[in-house]
Enzyme design. Structure first.
Site, PDB file in Angstrom:
ATOM      1  N   ASN A  58       0.837  -1.195   0.000  1.00 14.37           N
ATOM      2  CA  ASN A  58       0.000   0.000   0.000  1.00 14.37           C
ATOM      3  C   ASN A  58       0.873   1.246   0.000  1.00 14.37           C
ATOM      4  OD1 ASN A  58      -2.593  -1.295   0.232  1.00 14.37           O
ATOM      5  ND2 ASN A  58      -2.008  -1.840   2.306  1.00 14.37           N
ATOM      6  N   ASP A  85      10.044   2.969   2.199  1.00 14.96           N
ATOM      7  CA  ASP A  85       8.849   2.421   2.833  1.00 14.96           C
ATOM      8  C   ASP A  85       9.153   1.024   3.374  1.00 14.96           C
ATOM      9  OD1 ASP A  85       6.273   2.580   3.765  1.00 14.96           O
ATOM     10  OD2 ASP A  85       5.378   1.773   1.948  1.00 14.96           O
ATOM     11  N   HIS A  89       8.912  -8.395   6.356  1.00 19.51           N
ATOM     12  CA  HIS A  89       8.004  -9.482   6.725  1.00 19.51           C
ATOM     13  C   HIS A  89       8.661 -10.815   6.400  1.00 19.51           C
ATOM     14  CE1 HIS A  89       4.847  -6.579   7.397  1.00 19.51           C
ATOM     15  NE2 HIS A  89       5.030  -6.086   6.180  1.00 19.51           N
ATOM     16  N   GLY A 105       3.446  -4.819   1.855  1.00 22.67           N
ATOM     17  CA  GLY A 105       4.769  -4.221   1.985  1.00 22.67           C
ATOM     18  C   GLY A 105       5.886  -5.236   1.908  1.00 22.67           C
TER      19      GLY A 105
END
Length: 199
Positions: A58, A85, A89, A105
């Site tokens: 996003n 950004d 993960h 992301g």
């Protein structure tokens, strides 16, 4: 009282269609700060067919036609800076069967410099412009310039050393935190240049 309009911060910009409105706002004196990221400049929605949920983020990666507009926005000053950004993960979080269950992301801190230096060697931008977009402009936006964002007497220098090597074309599709993906989904891994932050 000052006639200067209040500052407005923009999120990471992935859509070239909004750039005319941003240009118009800046021309009216709106103090708006806009950034974009390497993944919006180098990846496109068309890559979703091979990368699947790995590419979920996003704002989303847009159709390939937006890339040229974003590059032009950087060159003409509509977009002020490059960011990452950074959103780390695990592979499991990014590769769930249901794309809506995958976390948005992906990491960008380790890959931003080698990816953008690759674009420098390809002639997409000069090294000086890259330094401006990734270092000087953020320092100015946060009120840290010239203490940060410049190499000069009295400043606090943070530098990155990099060997100049030529990366393969596939470097555009690298996301460092996802090297453990299965072979069918693995993004090609380049030989990154050694980098070492120093103060």
């Amino acid at each position: 009282p000052s006639s200067r309009l209040p500052q407005t911060d923009s999120e990471d910009e992935s859509c070239a269609d909004v750039l005319p409105q941003i240009r118009a706002a800046k021309a009216r004196g709106v103090d708006v700060t806009v950034e974009t990221c390497p993944h919006y400049l180098l990846l496109a929605a068309e890559d979703m067919t091979r990368l699947g949920s790995v590419l979920r983020m996003n704002p989303p990666v847009r159709a390939r036609r937006h890339q040229e507009g974003l590059w032009r926005g950087l060159q003409d000053g509509t977009i002020d800076m490059l960011a990452t950004d950074h959103s780390p993960h695990t592979v499991e979080e990014k590769t769930r069967a249901d794309i809506w269950e995958a976390i948005s992301g992906f990491p960008g801190v380790e890959t931003a410099v080698p990816l953008m230096l690759t674009e420098v060697t390809r002639g997409r931008m000069t090294l000086e412009r890259y330094v401006e977009w990734s270092s000087e402009a953020p320092a100015r936006a946060w009120g840290l310039y010239p203490k940060k964002g410049a190499l000069q007497v009295g400043g606090t220098a943070t530098t990155t050393k990099a060997k100049r090597i030529r990366f393969p074309r596939e470097t555009q599709a690298v996301v460092s935190g996802l090297r453990a993906l299965p072979d069918r989904q693995r993004w090609h891994r380049p030989r990154f240049p050694p980098t070492s932050p120093a103060r």
